[in-house]
Design a protein around this motif. Structure first.
Motif, mmCIF file in Angstrom:
data_model
loop_
_atom_site.group_PDB
_atom_site.id
_atom_site.type_symbol
_atom_site.label_atom_id
_atom_site.label_comp_id
_atom_site.label_asym_id
_atom_site.label_seq_id
_atom_site.Cartn_x
_atom_site.Cartn_y
_atom_site.Cartn_z
ATOM 1 N N LEU A 1 1.045 -1.011 0.199
ATOM 2 C CA LEU A 1 -0.255 0.205 0.189
ATOM 3 C C LEU A 1 1.195 1.832 -0.296
ATOM 4 O O LEU A 1 0.497 1.795 -0.697
ATOM 5 N N ARG A 2 1.791 1.078 1.072
ATOM 6 C CA ARG A 2 2.878 3.020 0.696
ATOM 7 C C ARG A 2 3.285 2.619 -0.699
ATOM 8 O O ARG A 2 3.467 4.355 -0.805
ATOM 9 N N VAL A 3 3.959 1.974 -1.093
ATOM 10 C CA VAL A 3 4.469 1.677 -2.811
ATOM 11 C C VAL A 3 3.026 2.573 -3.426
ATOM 12 O O VAL A 3 3.432 3.019 -4.381
ATOM 13 N N LEU A 4 2.069 2.002 -4.000
ATOM 14 C CA LEU A 4 0.647 2.331 -4.648
ATOM 15 C C LEU A 4 0.467 3.586 -4.608
ATOM 16 O O LEU A 4 0.063 4.319 -5.296
ATOM 17 N N ARG A 5 0.578 4.165 -2.591
ATOM 18 C CA ARG A 5 0.383 5.382 -2.225
ATOM 19 C C ARG A 5 1.334 6.385 -3.296
ATOM 20 O O ARG A 5 1.018 7.478 -4.071
ATOM 21 N N ALA A 6 2.446 5.484 -3.169
ATOM 22 C CA ALA A 6 3.322 6.919 -4.010
ATOM 23 C C ALA A 6 2.981 7.093 -5.875
ATOM 24 O O ALA A 6 3.038 7.526 -6.089
ATOM 25 N N ILE A 7 2.666 5.582 -5.685
ATOM 26 C CA ILE A 7 2.006 5.822 -7.903
ATOM 27 C C ILE A 7 1.561 6.953 -7.863
ATOM 28 O O ILE A 7 1.246 7.134 -8.619
ATOM 29 N N HIS A 8 0.260 6.740 -6.482
ATOM 30 C CA HIS A 8 -0.729 7.343 -7.188
ATOM 31 C C HIS A 8 -0.803 9.058 -7.016
ATOM 32 O O HIS A 8 -1.452 9.194 -8.175
ATOM 33 N N VAL A 9 0.073 9.141 -6.501
ATOM 34 C CA VAL A 9 0.245 10.501 -5.984
ATOM 35 C C VAL A 9 1.391 11.094 -7.197
ATOM 36 O O VAL A 9 1.215 12.903 -7.601
ATOM 37 N N THR A 10 1.873 10.509 -7.589
ATOM 38 C CA THR A 10 2.672 10.798 -9.266
ATOM 39 C C THR A 10 1.576 10.836 -9.980
ATOM 40 O O THR A 10 2.352 11.166 -11.036
ATOM 41 N N GLY A 11 0.390 10.155 -10.204
ATOM 42 C CA GLY A 11 -0.295 9.802 -11.486
ATOM 43 C C GLY A 11 0.319 8.591 -11.958
ATOM 44 O O GLY A 11 -0.119 8.336 -13.374
ATOM 45 N N LEU A 12 1.517 7.717 -12.125
ATOM 46 C CA LEU A 12 1.818 6.508 -12.306
ATOM 47 C C LEU A 12 0.666 5.730 -12.144
ATOM 48 O O LEU A 12 0.784 4.794 -13.746
ATOM 49 N N ASP A 13 0.202 5.479 -11.663
ATOM 50 C CA ASP A 13 -0.911 4.253 -11.768
ATOM 51 C C ASP A 13 -2.388 4.390 -12.756
ATOM 52 O O ASP A 13 -2.416 3.601 -13.549
ATOM 53 N N HIS A 14 -2.024 5.874 -13.428
ATOM 54 C CA HIS A 14 -2.943 5.757 -14.873
ATOM 55 C C HIS A 14 -1.919 5.676 -16.272
ATOM 56 O O HIS A 14 -2.426 5.113 -17.290
ATOM 57 N N TYR A 15 -0.458 5.355 -16.131
ATOM 58 C CA TYR A 15 0.661 4.713 -16.397
ATOM 59 C C TYR A 15 0.643 3.100 -16.549
ATOM 60 O O TYR A 15 0.872 2.054 -17.907
ATOM 61 N N LEU A 16 1.309 3.067 -15.195
ATOM 62 C CA LEU A 16 1.989 1.380 -15.303
ATOM 63 C C LEU A 16 0.319 0.427 -15.106
ATOM 64 O O LEU A 16 -0.260 0.193 -14.603
ATOM 65 N N ARG A 17 0.929 -0.939 -15.639
ATOM 66 C CA ARG A 17 -0.312 -2.185 -14.969
ATOM 67 C C ARG A 17 -0.023 -3.072 -14.077
ATOM 68 O O ARG A 17 0.860 -3.110 -13.656
ATOM 69 N N ILE A 18 -0.629 -2.455 -13.179
ATOM 70 C CA ILE A 18 -1.310 -2.755 -11.558
ATOM 71 C C ILE A 18 -1.658 -3.673 -11.641
ATOM 72 O O ILE A 18 -3.051 -3.863 -11.324
ATOM 73 N N GLU A 19 -1.675 -4.749 -10.753
ATOM 74 C CA GLU A 19 -2.613 -6.021 -10.316
ATOM 75 C C GLU A 19 -2.070 -6.858 -8.640
ATOM 76 O O GLU A 19 -0.891 -6.343 -8.023
ATOM 77 N N ALA A 20 -3.227 -6.906 -7.924
ATOM 78 C CA ALA A 20 -2.823 -6.887 -6.563
ATOM 79 C C ALA A 20 -2.069 -8.172 -6.807
ATOM 80 O O ALA A 20 -2.152 -9.232 -7.731
#
Length: 105
Positions: free
Chosen positions: A86-105
């Motif tokens: 979760l702490r890594v996912l938060r950093a990814i979200h804050v930078t907007g990378l969550d719209h670019y990276l393919r992330i799976e749970a």
């Protein structure tokens, strides 16, 4: 902080491989991790990066993730970032990378 060891797991299927990370991803190792992943995405159809044991990621680690994703896209490789804490996912979200990276749970 401890450096992030990199482990290349055996291929699950032809053209596919899994790369495991653990520990911190920061200025001391992001370049080496990125180089190793860029090499993999140019040689495989699918690369899965498993990050469930990553304890910390800083800006260089996030930049590395974007660089590797770009190389994967250019190479036609399906790159998946799996099981990130979760702490890594938060950093990814804050930078907007969550719209670019393919992330799976």
């Amino acid at each position: 902080r401890r450096p992030a060891p990199m482990t290349l797991a055996s291929a699950d299927a032809p053209g596919s491989t899994e790369f495991k990370l653990e520990g911190d991803i920061d200025v001391s190792n992001a370049g080496a991790i990125g180089d190793a992943l860029c090499e993999l995405v140019t040689k495989h159809q699918t690369v899965v990066v498993v990050g469930d044991a990553v304890t910390f990621v800083e800006s260089r680690g996030l930049a590395m993730m974007a660089r590797v994703q770009r190389m994967a896209d250019e190479s036609g490789c399906h790159l998946v970032w799996r099981a990130l804490p979760l702490r890594v996912l938060r950093a990814i979200h804050v930078t907007g990378l969550d719209h670019y990276l393919r992330i799976e749970a």
